[in-house]
Motif scaffolding. Structure first.
Motif, mmCIF file in Angstrom:
data_model
loop_
_atom_site.group_PDB
_atom_site.id
_atom_site.type_symbol
_atom_site.label_atom_id
_atom_site.label_comp_id
_atom_site.label_asym_id
_atom_site.label_seq_id
_atom_site.Cartn_x
_atom_site.Cartn_y
_atom_site.Cartn_z
ATOM 1 N N THR A 3 22.489 -2.443 32.366
ATOM 2 C CA THR A 3 20.886 -2.811 31.692
ATOM 3 C C THR A 3 20.214 -2.508 32.393
ATOM 4 O O THR A 3 18.440 -1.428 31.604
ATOM 5 N N GLN A 7 17.567 1.305 30.773
ATOM 6 C CA GLN A 7 15.704 1.202 30.501
ATOM 7 C C GLN A 7 15.466 2.441 32.135
ATOM 8 O O GLN A 7 14.518 2.892 31.552
ATOM 9 N N ASP A 174 22.165 -0.658 22.131
ATOM 10 C CA ASP A 174 22.391 -2.011 21.947
ATOM 11 C C ASP A 174 21.202 -2.263 21.353
ATOM 12 O O ASP A 174 19.937 -1.915 21.976
ATOM 13 N N GLN A 176 19.100 -4.024 22.979
ATOM 14 C CA GLN A 176 18.769 -4.439 23.849
ATOM 15 C C GLN A 176 18.018 -3.773 24.505
ATOM 16 O O GLN A 176 16.473 -2.942 24.460
ATOM 17 N N ALA A 179 14.841 -2.898 22.243
ATOM 18 C CA ALA A 179 13.792 -3.580 22.002
ATOM 19 C C ALA A 179 12.911 -2.167 23.185
ATOM 20 O O ALA A 179 11.758 -2.478 23.443
#
Length: 468
Positions: A3, A7, A174, A176, A179
Motif C-alpha cells: 500500500t 501511495q 481500493d 485506501q 482516500a
C-alpha cells in the motif's frame, strides 16, 4: 505491491502531471482541440473493446446500455466542446462602471492546473471522461481514479488514454487508494458517488482547500398527475429503470400516483416492461446487477419491505439461478420505516405511493433531502410550473426520466445531499477554469494622480452620484 508503494506512486504520478502543466500552463485552442480529437479517435477505435469490458465487469451488460449511456454521451460531449471551445476561451467584456472610467474590464479564463476525477462503477467511461473532456477543454491536466469494481473497463480506458498520457493519467485501487487520491492537493476535485463517501471526500479536500464538485444521488421522485396518458408515464419510468437496471444516480427512486390510478399504473408497467424486455426479439436484454454485494443489498431492501407489509408486484420474480438479473419489482403499501424509502435504491425496485393533493406531494418532497432529479408526468402547465417553483432538485425532466443529464448545453449538478457544484457544457468549462478579472488602464491618462490630488472634489461628485 504494498500500500505504501502504491501511495508513493500515486504521488509521483500527480507530481508528473503538475510538472507537465507547469511546462505548458496556457495551451492554446489548437492544442486543446488536438487532445480532444485524439481522445475521440481512440474511443471510436475501441468501441468493441468497451462493450466487451463492461459486459465482463457486469456479468452481462447490454451493448445498448453501454452505447446509450457511456459511449454516445461521451463522444457527444467531445463534439460539443470542440464546436464551442473557441468562443468559450475568449475573454468576456464587462462594464467598468463610473469609478473605473475610462478603464476597461475583461474576464479571462485560465486553466486551474491538475484536476482530479473520482469515478464510480455504474458508468465508468462517461463519468470518467465527461468531466475529463471539460477539464481538458479548459486547458488542464487530469488524474482519474477508477472504481475497483470495473477492472476490465479500467484496462480498456487505459488503452484509450495511451496517446494522451501526458494530459490524463488513470489510477486504480481500493478505498485506501481512493482516500489517498482525495487527499492530494488538486486544483479541483470532482467526485461522483454516494452521499456518505462524498462527505469523506469533502473533508479530505478541505485540508488542502481544494475546490470540489460533488455529484451524489439520493431519492429522486416521480409525480404522475391525474390526467396524463398512463402509457406515456410508464414508458418514461421504464426508460429510467431499465437502463443499467436502474443503477443510475438519477434513476426514479419512488413514484407518486393518484390513488384512483394505481392499479392502472401497475398493470400497464408490468405489461409494457414484459413487452419491451421479456417478449421482445431484441438481442439487447436487461443488464445485470454489477456484483453479488449489490445484489444482496437490493434483495435485502426487498425482503425488509415485504416483512414490514409492502405488497410486491414483480415484472418477473427473481430467479436465483440467474441471480444477477433482477427485473423491476413495484412495491405498494410502503411505509417510512422501510429501508427502501430511506436509502437510495440504485437498482430495479420502485416504491409506488399514492396522493390526494399536490400539496401533499410538495410537502413530502420538501421535508426530505433535496434530490438529484425530479420527474413530472403531466401536460398541465400550471401544475408543472408550480412543481418547478416550489421544489428543489438538481434537475427536472417533464414526461421523461434521466435524459436531462445528457443535455450538452445545460449544467448538471446536485443540491444539498445530492451534491454541490455543476458541470457539463459551458458550465463545465467554467468549473474547471479560473475566471480572472483583468483591469486595463491607459498610461496616458493620469487618473490616479487626479484622484489623489483632488480627493475632496472626487468625494463630493461620487457621493452625490451614488447616493442620489
Amino acid at each position: 505491491m504494498s500500500t505504501v508503494s502504491e501511495q508513493t506512486l500515486l504521488t509521483m504520478n500527480f507530481q508528473a502531471l503538475q510538472s507537465a502543466y507547469a511546462r505548458d500552463p496556457a495551451p492554446d485552442y489548437a492544442q486543446r482541440v488536438a487532445v480532444l480529437k485524439k481522445l475521440k479517435r481512440a474511443l471510436v477505435s475501441h468501441e468493441q473493446h468497451i462493450y466487451q469490458a463492461l459486459s465482463q465487469d457486469y456479468g452481462y451488460r447490454s451493448q445498448f446500455d453501454t452505447f446509450f449511456a457511456d459511449i454516445m454521451p461521451t463522444i457527444a460531449a467531445i463534439n460539443y466542446a470542440i464546436k464551442h471551445l473557441k468562443k468559450w476561451m475568449q475573454p468576456s467584456k464587462r462594464h467598468a462602471g463610473l469609478m473605473l472610467m475610462p478603464s476597461k474590464v475583461k474576464v479571462h479564463y485560465q486553466p486551474l492546473g491538475v484536476v482530479g476525477v473520482v469515478t464510480p462503477w455504474n458508468f465508468p467511461f462517461y463519468l470518467a471522461l465527461g468531466p475529463t473532456i471539460q477539464a481538458l477543454a479548459a486547458g488542464n491536466r487530469v488524474m482519474i481514479k477508477m472504481s475497483e469494481f470495473t477492472p476490465h473497463a479500467n484496462q480498456a480506458l487505459k488503452s484509450i488514454l495511451e496517446d494522451i498520457s501526458e494530459h490524463v493519467h488513470l489510477v486504480e485501487g481500493d478505498a485506501q487508494i481512493g482516500a489517498a487520491f482525495a487527499a492530494l492537493p488538486f486544483d479541483h476535485l470532482i467526485f461522483t458517488g454516494s452521499t456518505e463517501v462524498g462527505k469523506l471526500v469533502a473533508k479530505s479536500a478541505a485540508d488542502n482547500l481544494t475546490p470540489i464538485t460533488l455529484e451524489l444521488g439520493g431519492k429522486s421522485p416521480t409525480i404522475i398527475d391525474q390526467d396524463i396518458d398512463i402509457g406515456v408515464a410508464v414508458d418514461a419510468l421504464i426508460m429510467g429503470k431499465s437502463i443499467n437496471s436502474g443503477q443510475i444516480c438519477v434513476a426514479p427512486d419512488y413514484v407518486f400516483v393518484p390513488a384512483k390510478r394505481v392499479d392502472s399504473f401497475i398493470d400497464t408497467f408490468i405489461a409494457r416492461y414484459t413487452e419491451y424486455h421479456l417478449s421482445s426479439n431484441n438481442s439487447n436484454k436487461q443488464s445485470h446487477i454489477i456484483s453479488d454485494r449489490q445484489l444482496t443489498r437490493l434483495l435485502h431492501l426487498l425482503d425488509d419491505a415485504k416483512s414490514k407489509g409492502a405488497i410486491v408486484h414483480p415484472v418477473k420474480a427473481h430467479d436465483p439461478s440467474n441471480s444477477k438479473c433482477v427485473y423491476p419489482h413495484l412495491l405498494t403499501n410502503v411505509s417510512e420505516d422501510m429501508a427502501v424509502l430511506q436509502e437510495e435504491i440504485f437498482g430495479s425496485l420502485l416504491p409506488v405511493m399514492t396522493y390526494d393533493t399536490l400539496d401533499d406531494v410538495i410537502s413530502y418532497i420538501n421535508a426530505r433531502p433535496r434530490p438529484l432529479a425530479l420527474y413530472i408526468m403531466s401536460n398541465n402547465n400550471p401544475l408543472i410550473e408550480r412543481l418547478i417553483a416550489n421544489t428543489h432538485s438538481g434537475g427536472i425532466s417533464v414526461n421523461d426520466t434521466t435524459m436531462h443529464v445528457v443535455a450538452d448545453d445545460a449544467p448538471f449538478g446536485g443540491i444539498g445531499h445530492s451534491g454541490m457544484g455543476q458541470y457539463h457544457g459551458y458550465e463545465g468549462f467554467l468549473t474547471f477554469s479560473k475566471a480572472k478579472t483583468v483591469l486595463y488602464s491607459s498610461s496616458w491618462l493620469p487618473k490616479n494622480r487626479i484622484v489623489l490630488k483632488h480627493r475632496d472634489w472626487v468625494f463630493k461628485v461620487l457621493r452625490k452620484w451614488l447616493l442620489r
